[in-house]
Design an enzyme around this catalytic site. Structure first.
Site, short mmCIF file in Angstrom:
data_model
loop_
_atom_site.label_atom_id
_atom_site.label_comp_id
_atom_site.label_asym_id
_atom_site.label_seq_id
_atom_site.Cartn_x
_atom_site.Cartn_y
_atom_site.Cartn_z
CB CYS A 2 8.55 4.59 -13.86
SG CYS A 2 8.04 5.19 -12.26
NE ARG A 27 8.35 -1.14 -16.55
CZ ARG A 27 8.87 -2.31 -16.19
NH1 ARG A 27 8.71 -3.35 -16.95
NH2 ARG A 27 9.54 -2.43 -15.07
CD1 TRP A 74 1.39 3.54 -11.18
CD2 TRP A 74 2.69 3.49 -9.38
NE1 TRP A 74 0.64 3.06 -10.14
CE2 TRP A 74 1.41 3.01 -9.02
CE3 TRP A 74 3.68 3.54 -8.39
CZ2 TRP A 74 1.08 2.60 -7.72
CZ3 TRP A 74 3.36 3.14 -7.10
CH2 TRP A 74 2.07 2.67 -6.78
CG ASN A 100 11.93 2.92 -13.92
OD1 ASN A 100 11.50 4.04 -14.15
ND2 ASN A 100 11.79 1.91 -14.76
N GLY A 101 12.53 3.25 -9.48
CA GLY A 101 12.97 2.78 -8.17
C GLY A 101 12.73 3.86 -7.13
CD GLU A 481 -6.68 -13.42 -9.86
OE1 GLU A 481 -6.14 -13.06 -8.82
OE2 GLU A 481 -6.49 -12.82 -10.94
CE LYS A 485 -7.51 -9.96 -12.43
NZ LYS A 485 -6.22 -10.58 -12.39
CD GLU A 488 -6.09 -6.28 -10.19
OE1 GLU A 488 -4.90 -6.06 -9.96
OE2 GLU A 488 -6.46 -7.25 -10.87
CG HIS A 504 -18.16 -18.76 11.12
ND1 HIS A 504 -18.58 -19.30 12.32
CD2 HIS A 504 -17.94 -19.82 10.30
CE1 HIS A 504 -18.60 -20.62 12.23
NE2 HIS A 504 -18.22 -20.96 11.00
CE LYS A 599 1.24 -7.31 -16.56
NZ LYS A 599 -0.02 -8.03 -16.28
C1 AGP Z 1 -2.70 -8.57 -11.24
O1 AGP Z 1 -3.99 -8.46 -11.78
C2 AGP Z 1 -2.30 -7.44 -10.41
N1 AGP Z 1 -2.01 -6.30 -11.21
C3 AGP Z 1 -1.32 -7.66 -9.27
O2 AGP Z 1 -2.00 -8.22 -8.20
C4 AGP Z 1 -0.07 -8.53 -9.57
O3 AGP Z 1 -0.43 -9.86 -9.68
C5 AGP Z 1 0.95 -8.37 -8.42
O4 AGP Z 1 1.36 -7.05 -8.36
C6 AGP Z 1 2.15 -9.29 -8.58
O5 AGP Z 1 2.77 -9.12 -9.81
P1 AGP Z 1 3.81 -10.15 -10.37
O6 AGP Z 1 3.07 -11.40 -10.68
O7 AGP Z 1 4.39 -9.51 -11.58
O8 AGP Z 1 4.82 -10.39 -9.29
#
Ligand code: AGP
Length: 604
Positions: A2, A27, A74, A100-101, A481, A485, A488, A504, A599
């Protein structure tokens, strides 16, 4: 996850806080709220489910004040809703808290407070903090907060206001970032410099276990047990303009396009042509220690874990040290054997990811040497590690990572080259890699120039319900990756497999409606990759290849400039960022703020 922002000074606080929340929205963005100290005394709060613009629409015209705190959420405990949005106020409306937390013992504390007659308004864990502060009999706000924090287990970054102490905001940190922004007769508090950088670049980052009192013309920091600490403001290097969209429609597009400059930045000042190596100032690892490393274990989450996989292959290839990458979230729970001759490397663009931080703390407790590969200077992981490499990508605002991923891999290439040249990598190979690194910005530019063609391909593949991504050895993390992407931001289901594993099992999925993206570098595995494409074609599968030369078996090929074999993965991922971007755009997705994501994952 958050975002927190607070202000005390002379300016009209509501517009300032709303602007701060907009900048923090990446965030967390399921609800937001604001509380201010009203001019005639007392606290005034407004909360709203949804984005910050929803909150803004609800803030009344007469909402004047010069002190306030705000939050964008969040959800962890309790669904996104008006009542679950922060700030949380006590029953009398005197105490307001943004948090936050996670409060781990929230249920237990809540039960005790309810047994004492406290009526909770929300389902959140955070609300217990408010009631604990409100019920404290201590004389000062600082002491009330301290008493509350004593019984709380878990993580927090908090900012607190109290109607009886209108001249101050109290903040505290344990596991969730808190920064203070120091201005001229005005002070800010935030979870991230993004919220305050357009007002001041002088910041103090609180440590875990530290608290702060902010008044308009003064601030002080102290531990949760009350001992004063010294806090010298540091100047933030990132420009306020880095947080703007800069003429692009989305942050993701801006950040993809920034990659040539970002890569240039991570290389700048680090290459040593005389010895065909690189200098990495903050590594804190001398040559003797580097020669003694017997293994490298890289830990990260999500995209950073994938960057670590490419990093491991660079370390293994260039420095000939056995290396692997593992999700930090798994590592920390499997009671790993911690070996004194292993170099551990924590990777995190934010430097805040809780699972990575917890893995680092566990490793440090067991006496391991841990380095960090981090983007955010001074972040928790950067501070907790023994040294490391900053990736210098600049702020990344889009929830999904693009430029940070690329720069992280380049940072690993630098580290691998450095370790290699201390060990057995020849001068000629060092030179070869340096030339390859120098070529990257221009080659990335060439890939970006193909955006229109990639956009057309995206329109064609956007109708797929599911997609397969394959690659071999160096190409496999690129496939992983790229599939992450796509998932996401487009919400299209995607699977990534080593091309060698196709027969396999996953070959059973191949049919015309399940297209495959194949990573096909021009290296020693080219024929093997072609064989995998044959197998797919034989099952009527459609193929989009990312390759160094036209692939006959593929329906479409995106051509990528050739670099050194070791560095090719850096380039091969970039067209697939654009593919994911344009697929999501074609599907009308909210690209910068994909559903259910945030994020920085600062909770477990
Ligand atoms: C990236 O596209 C993602 N949002 C996510 O996988 C991110 O890489 C992961 O949460 C780790 O984040 P960080 O690199 O800030 O530790």
């Amino acid at each position: 996850m958050c975002g927190i922002v607070g202000y005390i000074g002379k300016r009209d606080v509501a517009p300032l806080l709303l602007e701060g929340l907009q900048r923090l929205e990446y965030r967390g963005y399921d609800s937001a709220g604001i509380v201010i100290a009203g001019k005639s005394g007392g606290l005034k709060a407004v909360k709203a489910k949804g984005r910050v613009r929803e909150l803004e629409a609800r803030v009344p015209k007469r909402f004047a004040g010069t002190t306030g705190i705000a939050h964008t959420r969040w959800a962890t405990h309790g669904a996104p809703s008006d009542v679950n949005a922060h700030p949380h106020l006590d029953t009398e409306g005197k105490v307001a808290v943004v948090h936050n937390g996670i409060v781990d013992n929230a249920s237990e504390l809540r039960a005790k407070l309810e047994a004492d007659g406290v009526v909770f308004a929300s389902e959140t864990d955070s609300e217990v903090i408010t009631h604990l502060i409100a019920r404290s009999q201590a004389a000062s706000l600082e002491e009330k907060v301290r008493e509350a924090l004593k019984v709380i287990e878990g993580t927090y970054g908090i900012a607190v206001m109290h109607a009886d102490f209108p001249d101050r905001i109290v903040a505290a940190r344990n596991g969730s970032p808190v920064v203070l922004g120091i201005g001229e007769k005005e002070m800010f508090v935030a979870s991230d410099v993004a919220a305050l950088i357009s007002h001041t670049r002088q910041v103090v980052t609180l440590d875990d276990g530290e608290m702060a009192t902010l008044k308009a013309d003064d601030f002080r920091t102290y531990t949760t047990s009350g001992t004063r600490t010294t806090a010298t403001p540091e100047t933030v290097e990132w420009e306020a303009a880095s947080y703007d969209m800069g003429g692009h429609d989305t942050y993701m597009h801006k950040e993809i396009c920034e990659q040539p400059d970002a890569v240039d930045r991570v290389l700048r000042g680090r290459i040593d042509d005389k010895f065909s190596t690189v200098h990495l100032g903050g590594l804190n690892l001398d040559a003797r220690e580097a020669r003694g490393i017997r293994r490298v274990k890289i830990l990260g989450c999500g995209t950073s874990y994938h960057a670590g996989m490419i990093g491991a292959s660079l370390v293994e290839g260039l420095a000939r040290i056995p290396a692997d990458s593992e999700p930090a979230s798994e590592f920390r729970y499997r009671n790993p054997v911690v070996d004194p001759d292993t170099l551990y490397i924590a990777v995190s663009q934010s430097g805040e990811t809780y699972d990575v931080l917890a893995a680092v703390q566990e490793l440090k407790r067991k006496g391991a040497r841990v380095l960090g590969v981090v983007n955010v200077v001074g972040s928790a992981i950067a501070r907790e590690t023994d040294g490391g490499v900053y990736v210098h990508a600049g702020p990344e605002v889009c929830v999904v990572s693009t430029k940070c991923f690329t720069n992280t891999v380049v940072a690993f290439a630098l580290l691998a080259l450095h370790l290699g040249r201390i060990r057995d990598l020849s001068v000629a190979d060092g030179k070869r890699i340096i030339e390859g690194l120098r070529a990257l910005p221009e080659q990335i530019q060439q890939i970006l120039a193909q955006e229109e063609d990639i956009k057309k391909l995206a329109a064609e593949y956007a109708e797929a319900k599911s997609m397969m991504f394959i690659g071999r050895v160096r190409g496999y993390p690129v496939a992983l990756e790229a599939s992450l992407k796509l998932k996401e931001i487009s919400y299209i289901h995607a699977e990534a497999y080593p091309a060698s594993e196709l027969k396999h099992g996953p070959l059973a999925l191949i049919e015309p409606a399940m297209p495959t993206v194949a990573i096909v570098p021009d290296d020693s595995l080219l024929e093997k990759n072609r064989a995998a494409m044959e197998e797919i074609k034989a099952r009527s599968g459609r193929i989009l290849a990312v390759a160094h030369r036209e692939q006959e078996k593929a329906d479409h090929t995106i051509l990528v400039p050739k670099n050194e074999d070791e560095l090719d993965p850096i380039l091969m991922g970039i067209p697939l960022q654009l593919l994911a971007y344009h697929t999501a755009l074609a599907l009308g997705r909210d690209i910068d703020k994909p559903r259910n994501l945030a994020k920085s994952v600062t909770v477990e």
